[in-house]
Design a protein around this motif. Structure first.
Motif, PDB file in Angstrom:
ATOM      1  N   ALA A   1       0.961  -1.133  -0.114  1.00 40.26           N
ATOM      2  CA  ALA A   1       0.265  -0.327  -0.169  1.00 40.26           C
ATOM      3  C   ALA A   1       0.855   1.040  -0.064  1.00 40.26           C
ATOM      4  O   ALA A   1       0.475   2.606  -0.574  1.00 40.26           O
ATOM      5  CB  ALA A   1      -1.404   0.159   1.141  1.00 40.26           C
ATOM      6  N   TRP A   2       2.579   1.080   0.996  1.00 40.02           N
ATOM      7  CA  TRP A   2       2.917   2.557   0.728  1.00 40.02           C
ATOM      8  C   TRP A   2       3.801   3.146  -0.740  1.00 40.02           C
ATOM      9  O   TRP A   2       4.301   3.772  -0.892  1.00 40.02           O
ATOM     10  CB  TRP A   2       4.182   2.321   1.634  1.00 40.02           C
ATOM     11  N   ALA A   3       3.378   2.178  -1.477  1.00 39.35           N
ATOM     12  CA  ALA A   3       3.972   2.129  -2.941  1.00 39.35           C
ATOM     13  C   ALA A   3       3.279   2.139  -4.368  1.00 39.35           C
ATOM     14  O   ALA A   3       3.303   2.297  -5.083  1.00 39.35           O
ATOM     15  CB  ALA A   3       5.399   1.409  -3.009  1.00 39.35           C
ATOM     16  N   VAL A   4       1.836   1.509  -3.497  1.00 35.66           N
ATOM     17  CA  VAL A   4       1.294   0.999  -5.268  1.00 35.66           C
ATOM     18  C   VAL A   4       0.341   2.571  -6.037  1.00 35.66           C
ATOM     19  O   VAL A   4       0.692   2.405  -6.715  1.00 35.66           O
ATOM     20  CB  VAL A   4      -0.414   0.893  -4.293  1.00 35.66           C
ATOM     21  N   SER A   5       0.874   3.911  -4.996  1.00 37.04           N
ATOM     22  CA  SER A   5       0.504   4.677  -6.334  1.00 37.04           C
ATOM     23  C   SER A   5       1.559   4.972  -6.400  1.00 37.04           C
ATOM     24  O   SER A   5       1.484   5.360  -8.096  1.00 37.04           O
ATOM     25  CB  SER A   5       0.256   6.151  -5.305  1.00 37.04           C
ATOM     26  N   SER A   6       2.537   5.143  -6.340  1.00 43.21           N
ATOM     27  CA  SER A   6       4.073   5.638  -6.533  1.00 43.21           C
ATOM     28  C   SER A   6       3.652   4.106  -8.220  1.00 43.21           C
ATOM     29  O   SER A   6       4.881   4.650  -9.183  1.00 43.21           O
ATOM     30  CB  SER A   6       5.253   5.551  -6.720  1.00 43.21           C
ATOM     31  N   ILE A   7       4.095   3.497  -7.645  1.00 46.01           N
ATOM     32  CA  ILE A   7       4.010   2.343  -8.568  1.00 46.01           C
ATOM     33  C   ILE A   7       3.606   2.542 -10.072  1.00 46.01           C
ATOM     34  O   ILE A   7       3.760   2.393 -11.319  1.00 46.01           O
ATOM     35  CB  ILE A   7       4.068   0.626  -8.241  1.00 46.01           C
ATOM     36  N   TYR A   8       1.844   2.916  -9.699  1.00 43.25           N
ATOM     37  CA  TYR A   8       0.895   3.018 -10.939  1.00 43.25           C
ATOM     38  C   TYR A   8       1.496   4.288 -12.063  1.00 43.25           C
ATOM     39  O   TYR A   8       1.269   3.892 -12.806  1.00 43.25           O
ATOM     40  CB  TYR A   8       0.025   2.516 -10.606  1.00 43.25           C
TER      41      TYR A   8
ATOM     42  N   THR B   1      14.781  -1.792  -3.297  1.00 41.61           N
ATOM     43  CA  THR B   1      14.312  -2.651  -4.588  1.00 41.61           C
ATOM     44  C   THR B   1      13.257  -1.722  -5.685  1.00 41.61           C
ATOM     45  O   THR B   1      13.343  -0.543  -5.838  1.00 41.61           O
ATOM     46  CB  THR B   1      12.643  -2.962  -3.722  1.00 41.61           C
ATOM     47  N   ARG B   2      12.571  -2.213  -6.580  1.00 46.07           N
ATOM     48  CA  ARG B   2      11.619  -1.848  -7.739  1.00 46.07           C
ATOM     49  C   ARG B   2      11.140  -0.825  -6.597  1.00 46.07           C
ATOM     50  O   ARG B   2      10.521   0.360  -7.605  1.00 46.07           O
ATOM     51  CB  ARG B   2      10.946  -2.457  -8.650  1.00 46.07           C
ATOM     52  N   ALA B   3      10.464  -1.021  -5.894  1.00 45.09           N
ATOM     53  CA  ALA B   3       8.775  -0.358  -5.249  1.00 45.09           C
ATOM     54  C   ALA B   3       9.470   0.776  -4.547  1.00 45.09           C
ATOM     55  O   ALA B   3       8.864   1.704  -4.489  1.00 45.09           O
ATOM     56  CB  ALA B   3       8.680  -1.586  -4.386  1.00 45.09           C
ATOM     57  N   GLU B   4      10.581   0.222  -4.172  1.00 44.61           N
ATOM     58  CA  GLU B   4      11.326   1.123  -3.217  1.00 44.61           C
ATOM     59  C   GLU B   4      12.073   2.457  -4.068  1.00 44.61           C
ATOM     60  O   GLU B   4      11.545   3.841  -3.858  1.00 44.61           O
ATOM     61  CB  GLU B   4      12.443   1.042  -2.927  1.00 44.61           C
TER      62      GLU B   4
ATOM     63  N   GLU C   1       0.050  14.040 -12.072  1.00 47.79           N
ATOM     64  CA  GLU C   1      -0.644  14.738 -11.720  1.00 47.79           C
ATOM     65  C   GLU C   1      -1.030  13.859 -10.282  1.00 47.79           C
ATOM     66  O   GLU C   1      -1.955  14.502  -9.281  1.00 47.79           O
ATOM     67  CB  GLU C   1      -2.417  14.517 -12.544  1.00 47.79           C
ATOM     68  N   GLN C   2      -1.065  12.391 -10.095  1.00 46.61           N
ATOM     69  CA  GLN C   2      -1.310  11.521  -9.191  1.00 46.61           C
ATOM     70  C   GLN C   2      -0.327  11.305  -8.100  1.00 46.61           C
ATOM     71  O   GLN C   2       0.109  10.216  -7.422  1.00 46.61           O
ATOM     72  CB  GLN C   2      -2.296  10.120  -9.984  1.00 46.61           C
ATOM     73  N   ALA C   3       0.986  12.458  -8.499  1.00 45.85           N
ATOM     74  CA  ALA C   3       1.830  11.506  -7.578  1.00 45.85           C
ATOM     75  C   ALA C   3       2.009  11.599  -6.382  1.00 45.85           C
ATOM     76  O   ALA C   3       1.084  12.840  -5.475  1.00 45.85           O
ATOM     77  CB  ALA C   3       3.299  13.032  -8.446  1.00 45.85           C
ATOM     78  N   ASN C   4       1.925  10.671  -5.481  1.00 46.46           N
ATOM     79  CA  ASN C   4       1.782  10.891  -4.357  1.00 46.46           C
ATOM     80  C   ASN C   4       2.622  10.010  -3.417  1.00 46.46           C
ATOM     81  O   ASN C   4       3.803   8.984  -4.294  1.00 46.46           O
ATOM     82  CB  ASN C   4       0.462   9.834  -3.519  1.00 46.46           C
ATOM     83  N   THR C   5       3.221   9.789  -2.239  1.00 44.10           N
ATOM     84  CA  THR C   5       4.411   8.972  -1.732  1.00 44.10           C
ATOM     85  C   THR C   5       3.351   8.369  -0.554  1.00 44.10           C
ATOM     86  O   THR C   5       2.954   8.504   0.552  1.00 44.10           O
ATOM     87  CB  THR C   5       5.380  10.266  -1.262  1.00 44.10           C
ATOM     88  N   GLY C   6       4.326   7.193  -0.172  1.00 47.61           N
ATOM     89  CA  GLY C   6       4.031   6.673   1.229  1.00 47.61           C
ATOM     90  C   GLY C   6       5.177   6.379   1.405  1.00 47.61           C
ATOM     91  O   GLY C   6       6.770   6.849   1.012  1.00 47.61           O
TER      92      GLY C   6
END
Length: 456
Positions: free
Chosen positions: A42-49, A267-270, A297-302
């Motif tokens: 969940a901490w990386a989902v927004s950044s991944i997509y 890692t790739r997610a990190e 537009e949807q840049a977010n961070t965890g």
């Protein structure tokens, strides 16, 4: 003594270590990966997509993203090259700043262009190597550790990631708080200089410096973390400045109990999460146009670390409520859609208590979320600074929303088995200008056992 600024920044950075972002539906509209666990990652989902949609780091032909796969220096460089599409230091360098090539990066190398256009001699630490014949090397296939990436980031973006407001004592204090990054103090200069010469660091300016455990200590003049300052060793000063600055900005942080995990591979997610944070940091400071023309537009961070406390309260990114902005999708006018743009400051021994304060008249409604994980109960309280200005709260549990009047708080809800709980305030009268401040304080607490009733 550590000044109030550093205390605040250290606290914010550590809180970030357990931040989780609730993924919204629109962040996944364009791409989909079969191996992304929406709760575990969940901490990386927004950044991944968002990064996948912009082709900064794409998935594989089998439909996977492989979030736990480590990245190399070449891969990191390619990601920087794509996201920061106007950042080409070596391409525009002249004279002694220009690097004409690396012995281990030929023109046939898949990352030749990004490597040759980005890295010049302004990159001071942790970037280059030297072959046996004395030629400069890049070591493109090196799997980056967190400390190696931190040291590299010292020089990126004209050193703008380094917080110049931190004094040398501040930097020393923050670095010394990291439990797995060694720090040594020296009362006299002769002992300091001898330590700097002992491990060969002075002979390896730009080279990736390694020891038996991969972590060279940062050297400081002084007696302890309360009374210390920079010495003459450039490597120590750069490494500690980078660690402290990345902590303060929330770009790369330690866990809640103070472990930076310097030898863990990135890692790739990190990597996409760190990139997203860098992007937002530069944007927040109005530097982004110097490096990129791309709009996220949807840049977010965890956080790039693991949840240290269990419950997934969305944590503070360091500037009070609001963090670096961005959303996980959805419409603010639709109470059944979870939208995250505000972040809790976490408290309690298990980081299971979150507080968020915001002037809703001035800055808009609070929109945040909680990921329950294995917690079964959520206690919510909502308090207005001005008692005459009432604000209600929409609570969205896995897509089912209910509006609760402010008079009903504090209240405890059973959330056993829920994947997410979205929270959004709703002002009763938006036409009244609140002259007394209008700050609303939202407090949440997660429990595994049903708590005793709370008095209003």
């Amino acid at each position: 003594m550590i000044n109030k600024y550093v205390k605040k920044m250290k606290s914010a950075a550590w809180l970030l270590a357990i931040a989780l972002i609730v993924p919204g539906p629109s962040a996944k509209a364009q791409v989909s990966f079969s191996d992304i666990d929406m709760q575990q990652k969940a901490w990386a989902v927004s950044s991944i997509y968002v990064m996948a949609e912009k082709q900064v780091l794409t998935g594989y032909t089998d439909g996977t993203f492989r979030p736990d796969k480590t990245i190399t220096k070449a891969e990191w460089t390619q990601m920087i090259y794509k996201l920061f599409n106007t950042y080409r230091p070596n391409l525009t360098a002249t004279g002694q700043q220009k690097i004409n090539g690396f012995a281990d990066v030929t023109t046939q190398h898949w990352a030749y262009q990004p490597i040759s256009e980005i890295f010049n001699y302004s990159f001071q630490w942790g970037v280059y190597g030297v072959a046996s014949d004395g030629q400069l090397t890049f070591q493109p296939d090196t799997e980056l550790s967190r400390l190696e990436l931190s040291n590299m980031l010292y020089s990126f973006f004209d050193t703008r990631l380094i917080d110049r407001r931190l004094s040398s004592n501040d930097v020393c204090s923050v670095t010394a708080s990291l439990r797995d990054v060694p720090v040594k103090f020296f009362k006299n200069k002769d002992d300091y200089d001898a330590a700097a010469k002992a491990d060969g660091r002075l002979d390896n300016a730009n080279v990736q410096i390694t020891t038996s455990n991969g972590v060279l200590p940062s050297l400081f003049m002084g007696t302890d973390a309360v009374d210390c300052s920079f010495g003459t060793d450039g490597f120590s000063n750069a490494q500690s400045s980078s660690l402290a600055s990345l902590q303060a900005s929330g770009i790369m942080t330690a866990t809640a109990d103070g472990y930076f995990r310097p030898l863990d591979k990135v890692t790739r997610a990190e990597a996409v999460t760190i990139l997203n944070r860098i992007y937002n940091f530069l944007k927040k400071n109005y530097w982004l146009p110097d490096y990129s023309s791309i709009s996220l537009e949807q840049a977010n961070t965890g956080d790039q670390g693991n949840s240290a406390g269990g419950g997934g309260l969305t944590g503070s990114i360091g500037n009070g409520s609001g963090g670096y902005g961005g959303t996980t999708g959805g419409s603010g006018s639709n109470p059944t859609t979870v939208k995250v743009r505000d972040y809790f400051k976490l408290q309690g021994p298990n980081n299971d208590i979150g507080t968020l304060a915001k002037n809703v008249k001035k800055d808009g409604e609070i929109e945040t979320a909680v990921i329950p994980l294995d917690y079964k109960y959520l206690t919510i309280n909502l308090v207005s600074q001005d008692k005459t200005e009432m604000v209600d709260l929409s609570v969205n549990i896995d897509g089912k929303a209910n509006l609760y009047k402010q008079e009903s708080f504090p209240l405890t809800l059973e959330i056993s088995g829920a994947q997410s709980v979205g929270l959004r305030t709703q002002q009763r009268n938006t036409s009244i200008i609140n002259k007394k401040g209008g700050t609303i304080t939202l407090t949440v607490k997660l429990d595994k056992q049903k708590p005793l009733p709370v008095d209003p």
